[in-house]
Scaffold this motif. Structure first.
Motif, PDB file in Angstrom:
ATOM      1  N   GLN A 261       0.730  -1.252  -0.005  1.00 15.31           N
ATOM      2  CA  GLN A 261      -0.219  -0.143   0.019  1.00 15.31           C
ATOM      3  C   GLN A 261       0.629   1.653   0.250  1.00 15.31           C
ATOM      4  O   GLN A 261       0.185   2.153  -0.151  1.00 15.31           O
ATOM      5  CB  GLN A 261      -1.090  -0.111   1.143  1.00 15.31           C
ATOM      6  N   SER A 262       2.145   0.804   0.622  1.00 15.97           N
ATOM      7  CA  SER A 262       3.284   2.591   0.404  1.00 15.97           C
ATOM      8  C   SER A 262       4.009   2.200  -1.342  1.00 15.97           C
ATOM      9  O   SER A 262       4.278   3.777  -1.102  1.00 15.97           O
ATOM     10  CB  SER A 262       3.818   2.204   1.440  1.00 15.97           C
ATOM     11  N   LEU A 263       3.413   1.124  -2.014  1.00 14.30           N
ATOM     12  CA  LEU A 263       3.873   1.789  -2.984  1.00 14.30           C
ATOM     13  C   LEU A 263       2.958   2.424  -4.258  1.00 14.30           C
ATOM     14  O   LEU A 263       2.102   2.163  -3.871  1.00 14.30           O
ATOM     15  CB  LEU A 263       4.209   0.404  -3.425  1.00 14.30           C
ATOM     16  N   PRO A 264       3.251   3.059  -5.425  1.00 17.61           N
ATOM     17  CA  PRO A 264       2.869   3.768  -6.140  1.00 17.61           C
ATOM     18  C   PRO A 264       2.054   2.071  -7.260  1.00 17.61           C
ATOM     19  O   PRO A 264       2.825   1.393  -7.216  1.00 17.61           O
ATOM     20  CB  PRO A 264       3.767   3.583  -7.187  1.00 17.61           C
ATOM     21  N   SER A 265       0.601   2.016  -7.546  1.00 18.66           N
ATOM     22  CA  SER A 265       0.274   1.129  -7.962  1.00 18.66           C
ATOM     23  C   SER A 265       0.850   1.375  -9.737  1.00 18.66           C
ATOM     24  O   SER A 265       0.419   2.386 -10.818  1.00 18.66           O
ATOM     25  CB  SER A 265      -1.297   1.339  -7.989  1.00 18.66           C
ATOM     26  N   GLY A 266       1.413   0.142 -10.172  1.00 15.37           N
ATOM     27  CA  GLY A 266       1.269  -0.703 -11.044  1.00 15.37           C
ATOM     28  C   GLY A 266       2.892  -1.621 -11.453  1.00 15.37           C
ATOM     29  O   GLY A 266       2.612  -1.831 -10.691  1.00 15.37           O
ATOM     30  N   LEU A 267       3.766  -0.934 -11.966  1.00 11.57           N
ATOM     31  CA  LEU A 267       5.255  -1.679 -12.618  1.00 11.57           C
ATOM     32  C   LEU A 267       5.572  -1.969 -10.876  1.00 11.57           C
ATOM     33  O   LEU A 267       5.314  -3.341 -10.528  1.00 11.57           O
ATOM     34  CB  LEU A 267       6.213  -1.584 -13.696  1.00 11.57           C
TER      35      LEU A 267
END
Length: 336
Positions: A261-267
């Motif tokens: 959840q702390s990461l940008p969604s996508g790759l």
């Protein structure tokens, strides 16, 4: 005890409109016993104070009783909603998903190592597929029918699975939409409610066929059996296919939920889940990674740059200890 006419108050409570009791001065003016008295004198009367306290106690009791009635009615409505939602299905659920820690989310290896939930931008137009073979890393084969799925769909499915893991598969679970949005860290805006509904629509209109060495036979299943938004109770009612259990036998990936959840969604989220599926990830080509993530770059330099940026985020959240990109080969070391 003096009895007061609180029929108006009762009607308000019965209708579900909860008004505050009259303040002392207003109560004095509306109570027959004290109407003829000077209000200032009446408000200093110990008898008036005692009777006003009785009035407030009676009012509070009445509201408490009504709230309890409304609570029970809501429970009955919810039971009826669930019964109406499930009565057409006579399957007897017999198995549970594995139990995992509340800080983790689980997904079958064959799916997390494929482009089923691809890493393209969720705002871009989505294709419809019919029995198409999805790019996979490894020896498994995944065929998919439905609208293209992306990382936002995976986030929603991970949370649905998490909520269902304590019940027999095929059992209806109920969850408030606001609570669900909070659990996936989406702000409760109109756009995100619509986005959530779109994800659930896609997930419930799918068919995936998975074939791999560990599965005794080809497994075909919908990611969500069905769901319903109950306007009265404000609950989402969701069922998972019992056959999903076969995909979790012995071989599934656990992801750190807070990290994801702390990461940008996508790759970045796709790579987080992919590398989580390997205790000691083996070196992998850039081309294999981008194919598995379902993303396309016109230039290899752009792919390398995007992968490097994603890997740096994975080191930043302490999922990876280090990484190396040498020529076209990506090597990573996971934190133990």
């Amino acid at each position: 005890m003096v009895k007061y006419d609180i029929s108006t108050t009762s009607n308000q409570i019965n209708s579900g409109v909860f008004m505050m009791p009259l303040d002392f001065a207003a109560w004095i003016k509306t109570t027959d016993r004290f109407k003829g008295m000077d209000p200032n004198v009446a408000m200093r009367s110990s008898a008036a104070k005692k009777e006003y306290a009785d009035y407030c106690d009676r009012y509070e009791t009445k509201i408490g009783e009504r709230l309890e009635i409304l609570r029970k009615k809501q429970e009955i409505r919810l039971e009826h909603s669930i019964d109406a939602f499930t009565h057409q299905n006579s399957d007897i659920p017999t198995k549970n998903l594995p139990l995992w820690h509340d800080k983790l989310r689980a997904i079958p290896n064959e799916l997390v190592r494929s482009a089923l939930f691809n890493a393209r931008n969720h705002k871009n137009e989505r294709d419809y597929m019919k029995g198409e073979v999805i790019a996979s890393i490894g020896e498994s084969e995944v065929r998919y029918t439905g609208q293209e799925l992306r990382q936002d769909d995976e986030t929603v499915w991970l949370q649905v699975l998490h909520l269902c893991r304590t019940e027999k598969l095929g059992t209806t679970i109920g969850v408030r939409r606001l609570a669900f949005l909070e659990s996936i860290k989406w702000s409760p805006t109109k756009a995100n409610y619509e986005r959530l509904h779109s994800c659930l629509d896609r997930l419930s209109a799918t068919n995936i066929e998975v074939k791999s060495k560990r599965l005794k036979s080809r497994v075909a299943v919908s990611l969500i059996r069905k769901y319903k938004l109950d306007d009265e109770s404000k609950l989402m009612l969701i069922e998972i296919e019992p056959e999903v259990h076969a995909l979790f036998d012995d071989c599934y990936t656990l992801c750190e939920w807070d990290q994801r959840q702390s990461l940008p969604s996508g790759l970045t989220t796709w790579m987080h889940a992919y590398f989580a599926s390997h205790e000691k990830p083996f070196p992998i080509k850039i081309e294999t990674l981008t194919s598995g993530a379902g993303v396309h770059f016109t230039a290899k330099a752009d792919a390398k740059r995007s992968i490097k940026k994603a890997l740096e985020k994975l080191v930043e959240i302490e999922f990876l200890v280090r990484f190396k990109i040498e020529k076209d080969l990506v090597s990573v070391v996971r934190k133990k």
